[in-house]
Design an enzyme around this catalytic site. Structure first.
Site, PDB file in Angstrom:
ATOM      1  N   SER A 242       4.260   3.378   4.673  1.00 32.82           N
ATOM      2  CA  SER A 242       5.314   3.157   5.662  1.00 32.82           C
ATOM      3  C   SER A 242       5.589   1.658   5.703  1.00 32.82           C
ATOM      4  O   SER A 242       4.917   0.885   5.035  1.00 32.82           O
ATOM      5  CB  SER A 242       4.845   3.624   7.036  1.00 32.82           C
ATOM      6  OG  SER A 242       3.806   2.760   7.478  1.00 32.82           O
ATOM      7  N   LYS A 243       6.558   1.259   6.520  1.00 26.16           N
ATOM      8  CA  LYS A 243       6.901  -0.167   6.627  1.00 26.16           C
ATOM      9  C   LYS A 243       5.680  -1.001   6.988  1.00 26.16           C
ATOM     10  O   LYS A 243       5.469  -2.087   6.468  1.00 26.16           O
ATOM     11  CB  LYS A 243       7.982  -0.367   7.683  1.00 26.16           C
ATOM     12  CG  LYS A 243       9.338   0.064   7.179  1.00 26.16           C
ATOM     13  CD  LYS A 243      10.405  -0.922   7.616  1.00 26.16           C
ATOM     14  CE  LYS A 243      11.694  -0.660   6.859  1.00 26.16           C
ATOM     15  NZ  LYS A 243      12.654   0.121   7.580  1.00 26.16           N
ATOM     16  N   ARG A 244       4.886  -0.469   7.897  1.00 23.69           N
ATOM     17  CA  ARG A 244       3.689  -1.167   8.369  1.00 23.69           C
ATOM     18  C   ARG A 244       2.740  -1.457   7.201  1.00 23.69           C
ATOM     19  O   ARG A 244       2.027  -2.445   7.180  1.00 23.69           O
ATOM     20  CB  ARG A 244       3.009  -0.256   9.399  1.00 23.69           C
ATOM     21  CG  ARG A 244       1.717  -0.721   9.978  1.00 23.69           C
ATOM     22  CD  ARG A 244       1.348   0.208  11.138  1.00 23.69           C
ATOM     23  NE  ARG A 244       1.212   1.599  10.678  1.00 23.69           N
ATOM     24  CZ  ARG A 244       0.100   2.109  10.172  1.00 23.69           C
ATOM     25  NH1 ARG A 244      -0.962   1.372  10.055  1.00 23.69           N
ATOM     26  NH2 ARG A 244       0.048   3.378   9.793  1.00 23.69           N
TER      27      ARG A 244
END
Ligand code: GLU
Length: 473
Positions: A242-244
């Protein structure tokens, strides 16, 4: 037919070139370079709602920044719609595909019925063998492929091995919509065939598509290209990226100050290995890359590793090249403009001179730019908290006593200033650090910097003495 390898990268222009896409492009590029073949670029812009020119531009820009060049012009999939239609109609003529005439409401009812009976919601094939003369009036037809009903379709995958799909699970897919627009699944097959693609290297989220596409190849009697479905990238915690975790556009990595070669090295190692080698140049990767060494398990993205690798590549890089790369990258770095605006030719020369010391202390170009800022900082310097704490009353006294000794030096180099500072420390009965730390704080406004004698040499006599003076007065 020549046996030159032809790979392709086929991004959908619905967003940036993200890190997974960059790795797919890299594997295709490496394999083409390794074998003396070609990598083609196809923009899969058939989804008109979601495709944008801005995304295409961002993808081309990301590939260019990484140095992942493609052969020939980028091909627009949408631009080939007429050819896709022609092949769909050819399949009907060959008896391998057929027109079907359900309305959306009828298809919904068919799916509902299957669900209610506990069957997978598939098209029931009711137009497979009906005569076209039975076509209802006013209902535009779609073209569906005749998927085999029995046996299995096998994808011979170079990474996953033979993957078997029972044909009873394959649907009679729509290949041409009633408005004459080809479906994505069909377009990919026609394009890969027409482009002479010999190897399809892509994420393993496309493995099921590979079976469906195989059905279309076989219906046309075309050779199925070799397939290599590479495991997806997961986050450090094993969850989907994910972006994280770092699922960002490559532009974000440029802004974080990573070198293209370090990012390529890191991406290559995400899912491929060559013995125990961790640090590799692009040339190494080209000579070593082989699909046979692509790992079967999902790779985990780890920022700390990428950063460490970036530091290694920075330190190994020639000072002139690294300086050039930093200058090129400044507009993309946060606060990079602040440094860029002040870079006169003299400052650029100072930057190059300071580079050996600067690159030892930075893992990214962001840190490098930040650590280099002292070169162009305006007097009087703004001290950071630690530097201000170092420059207490005693330290100011030290600088006051040292200043004339430095001022009297006939020649100003790292060596002569070092000798003077050492002589002063000895004479005053101080440890070298008690003199060097205040000096560094006064010269750079920081508590850490390249070696302080190198800093003196880079700044030159006048600027150094002025900065020291600023802290004494
Ligand atoms: N356009 C697809 C994607 O971006 C790739 C299709 C393919 O490689 O066959 O995921």
């Amino acid at each position: 037919m020549s046996d030159q390898v032809v790979t392709r990268f086929a991004p959908s222009p619905t967003g940036f070139l993200h890190i997974g896409g960059a790795r797919t492009a890299l594997f295709n590029w490496l394999y083409a370079r390794h074998t003396g073949g070609k990598m083609l670029l196809r923009i899969e812009d058939t989804d008109r709602e979601r495709s944008t020119d801005a995304a295409t531009a961002a993808i081309l820009d990301g590939l260019t920044w990484l140095g992942l060049t493609w052969d020939g012009d980028a091909i627009s999939q949408f631009g080939r719609a007429a050819r896709h239609r022609e092949v769909a109609e050819e399949l009907v003529r060959l008896g391998k595909a057929y027109y079907a005439y359900e309305t959306p409401a009828e298809l919904d009812a068919m799916r509902e019925k299957a669900r209610a009976e506990g069957r997978p919601p598939r098209y029931n094939g009711q137009w497979r063998d009906r005569d076209p003369s039975e076509a209802p009036e006013g209902v535009p037809g779609v073209i569906r492929i005749k998927a085999p009903l029995e046996g299995e379709t096998v994808v011979h995958d170079l990474v996953q091995g033979d993957v078997r799909f029972p044909n009873k699970d394959l649907d009679d897919l729509i290949i041409l919509r009633s408005d004459g627009v080809p479906t994505y699944m069909h377009a990919v097959v026609v394009d890969d065939h027409d482009m002479g693609v010999t190897h399809i290297i892509r994420g393993d989220d496309h493995l099921t598509n590979a079976a469906r596409q195989t059905v279309i190849y076989q219906a046309m009697g075309w050779d199925v290209p070799k397939m290599a479905h590479i495991p997806l990238i997961h986050g450090a915690d094993g969850a989907k990226l994910s972006k994280r975790h770092g699922a960002l556009g490559v532009e974000a990595y440029r802004a974080m100050g990573y070198l293209p070669e370090a990012l390529l090295n890191y991406l290559a190692r995400l899912g491929w290995s060559h013995g125990d080698d961790e640090v590799m140049s692009v040339e190494d990767m080209i000579s070593w890359f082989d699909i046979a060494d692509v790992n079967k398990g999902a790779a985990r993205f780890d920022f700390a590793k990428l950063e460490a690798l970036n530091g290694v590549h920075m330190r190994a890089m020639d000072d002139g090249r690294l300086t050039g790369l930093l200058l090129e990258t400044l507009p993309h770095l946060p606060y990079g403009e602040a440094l860029a605006d002040k870079l006169t030719d003299k400052a650029k020369a100072q930057l190059l001179q300071a580079m050996p010391g600067l690159k030892e202390r930075a893992k990214t170009l962001v840190e490098l730019a930040d650590n280099a800022y002292f070169i162009v900082a305006d007097r009087p310097l703004v001290l950071d908290e630690k530097a201000a704490a170092i420059l207490d009353g005693d330290a100011k006294g030290v600088l006051k006593a040292l200043q004339p000794m430095l001022g009297a030096l006939p020649e100003w180099t790292a060596e002569t200033t070092e000798a003077a500072v050492r002589a002063y420390a000895e004479q005053a009965g101080l440890k070298l650090g008690k003199v060097a730390q205040p000096l560094r704080a006064a010269l750079t406004g920081r508590s850490t910097s390249p070696g302080v004698f190198d800093v003196l040499a880079v700044l030159g006599r006048e600027e150094s003495l002025d900065r020291i003076n600023d802290q004494i007065d």
